[in-house]
Design an enzyme around this catalytic site. Structure first.
Site: not given
Length: 304
Positions: A177, A227, A297
């Site tokens: 990520r 998410s 996130e």
């Protein structure tokens, strides 16, 4: 910042319809919350983008670059300075053989359909991610075992001086990520993607399977940013949240999704503070119960 003065200067660079004053950011992020941006612009060409950066530098204006806002939470006070939206004005792509050249504002879902028509495999995991190529590259978006780094050959970027550089896959420094874009001011212009020839029916079936899994397990009918928390090492955020008894926990207009505990959702009337307060409750509860500090996130920006 003198908004009127900056607006007049921007009219020399962009079309009038591509400049918005005091633009509510909730119109531009998938969470559907967020206060106003002083100025929001949507450049159509690399030259326009370069000239916007030149003005930003000359006038020392704070700025933010976004795609279609699918991984952002903008606070209720909004964004000072200029928001540069690289989205539907910057979304051309072409396919030659097994190689794609894609502008950063192109939606992954649209590219996915074109790739299917050309019987190219390797893009299936990305076709259902609700974001742009540029945003997906910035965070090395992934799903169902695939990540952007798996198919990227090179990326053209622009720095804030207007210089254009081409980075190889290795130079993008892809990780979980994150990428080099996570820690720099570079802006993605376009990317070269390399896929493999495949079988139409098999590719279509794989995409349909991933879509079905998303529809079944994710709260796609409510505004969210996907998410909400990163996957902790050796665990899953959604499981930790569920095991903490937080499924369906509601705080004003925000809720831990009843469908997937890894998602914080906007029930329709939330503001950014509602979402942030609920995320704090989730993090502190999971930390108390399991000793794990969840990390967002979703990117949180703007003023309170």
């Amino acid at each position: 910042m003198n908004k009127e003065y900056i607006y007049e200067n921007l009219l020399n660079i962009l079309d009038k319809e591509d400049i918005k004053l005091d633009e509510p950011m909730k119109k531009h992020i998938s969470f559907r919350v967020g206060g106003p941006a002083d100025i929001l612009v949507k450049p159509r060409t690399e030259e326009q983008l370069k000239n916007v950066f030149s003005l930003i530098k000359k006038e020392n204006i704070p700025y933010l670059v976004i795609g279609n806002g699918s991984n952002l939470l903008i606070k209720d006070g909004g964004i000072r300075g200029i928001v540069i939206e690289i989205s539907d004005n910057f979304n051309a792509f072409s396919i030659e053989g097994n190689k794609l050249t894609v502008q950063s504002g192109a939606l992954l879902s649209v590219v996915g359909k074109a790739v299917l028509r050309e019987e190219l495999k390797g893009f299936e995991f990305a076709a259902g991610i609700p974001g742009t190529i540029g945003g997906a590259l910035a965070m090395n978006a992934g799903a169902y075992g695939g990540e952007m780094k798996d198919m990227i050959k090179s990326v053209r970027i622009m720095d804030t001086d207007g210089n254009i550089v081409e980075f190889t896959n290795e130079q993008m420094e892809f990780g979980y990520r994150r990428s080099i874009l996570s820690k720099t001011d570079y802006v993605v212009l376009s990317a070269e993607i390399e896929l493999e020839k495949g079988n139409y029916d098999e590719i279509k079936a794989k995409m349909a399977d991933f879509t079905q899994r998303r529809v079944t397990k994710q709260p796609l009918s409510l505004p969210s940013a996907g998410s909400t928390f990163k996957r902790p090492e050796g665990n899953f955020a959604g499981k930790l949240i569920e095991d903490s008894g937080l499924r369906g926990l509601t705080l004003r207009g925000a809720q831990v999704s009843e469908k997937h505990c890894g998602f914080v959702v906007n029930l329709g009337n939330a503001n950014a503070k509602d979402l942030l307060d609920l995320m704090y409750v989730v993090k502190s509860t999971v930390k108390t119960k399991f000793g794990v500090m969840l990390e967002e996130e979703v990117k949180i920006l703007g003023e309170d």
